[in-house]
Design a protein around this motif. Sequence first.
Motif, PDB file in Angstrom:
ATOM      1  N   GLU A 118       1.103  -1.274  -0.589  1.00  0.00           N
ATOM      2  CA  GLU A 118      -0.471   0.288  -0.032  1.00  0.00           C
ATOM      3  C   GLU A 118       0.566   1.219   0.118  1.00  0.00           C
ATOM      4  N   GLN A 137       1.322   4.435  -2.982  1.00  0.00           N
ATOM      5  CA  GLN A 137       1.019   5.732  -2.432  1.00  0.00           C
ATOM      6  C   GLN A 137       2.055   6.725  -3.159  1.00  0.00           C
ATOM      7  N   ALA A 196       1.729   9.342  -6.123  1.00  0.00           N
ATOM      8  CA  ALA A 196       2.036  10.484  -5.831  1.00  0.00           C
ATOM      9  C   ALA A 196       3.274  11.100  -6.610  1.00  0.00           C
ATOM     10  N   ALA A 199      -6.502   6.445   2.267  1.00  0.00           N
ATOM     11  CA  ALA A 199      -4.947   6.734   1.747  1.00  0.00           C
ATOM     12  C   ALA A 199      -4.689   6.951   0.341  1.00  0.00           C
ATOM     13  N   VAL A 200      -5.256   6.339  -0.456  1.00  0.00           N
ATOM     14  CA  VAL A 200      -5.113   6.321  -2.534  1.00  0.00           C
ATOM     15  C   VAL A 200      -6.457   7.341  -2.436  1.00  0.00           C
ATOM     16  N   ILE A 221      -4.774  11.154  -2.369  1.00  0.00           N
ATOM     17  CA  ILE A 221      -4.120  11.140  -3.556  1.00  0.00           C
ATOM     18  C   ILE A 221      -4.873  11.427  -4.578  1.00  0.00           C
TER      19      ILE A 221
END
Length: 191
Positions: free
Chosen positions: A58, A62, A66, A123-124, A127
């Motif tokens: 993961e 990420q 990014a 978290a994705v 982003i």
Amino acid sequence: MPVRKGSTIDPERTRAGIVEAATPLLYERGLDGIGVAELCARLGVSKETVYRYFGTKEGLIQAVLAARSKRVTDWIAGAVAAAGDNPRDQLAAVFDELQRWYDEPDFRGCAMQNAAAQHHVEAVREITSRHLDRRLDLLTAIARRAGAADPDTLGRQLLVLVEGATLVAAHHDRTNVGRHAKQAALALLST
């Protein structure tokens, strides 16, 4: 990415090299389309190396997203800057660049859209949201320079055209999608 015996290890360069090597693989196969063992084998690094630099798969995903967001944002901003001072030319440049991208044989859609659709991790999503915010800022700035009565609304409308065109190009017929979206965007800019 193996380090030759006697070479010094530069952690930032190693991390960046892993991200660079993983980007096309994850774009081609999808974020969940490849396991850690195969990913490491294809990258030429150990699981321990991935975990050391990214914590988990993961974390690598990420970092890839990014980096891709930055590269795509810089690419489109560069096209806008190269188009000169005229907002119509700047907006046309956005869609012209997108059409060139859609025409590439290995085009598989927007990595951010793909990630948001296939990888429901907060978290994705953060982003991808920041990516859209940067794109919205660029389009709103064009609308503002064009003297739009409501540049914030026009920026959002232009964002819908950009993202919609990219989605259609990825999942339907990519022929002239960017050109059609450009016509609609320029019409909106004229109102």
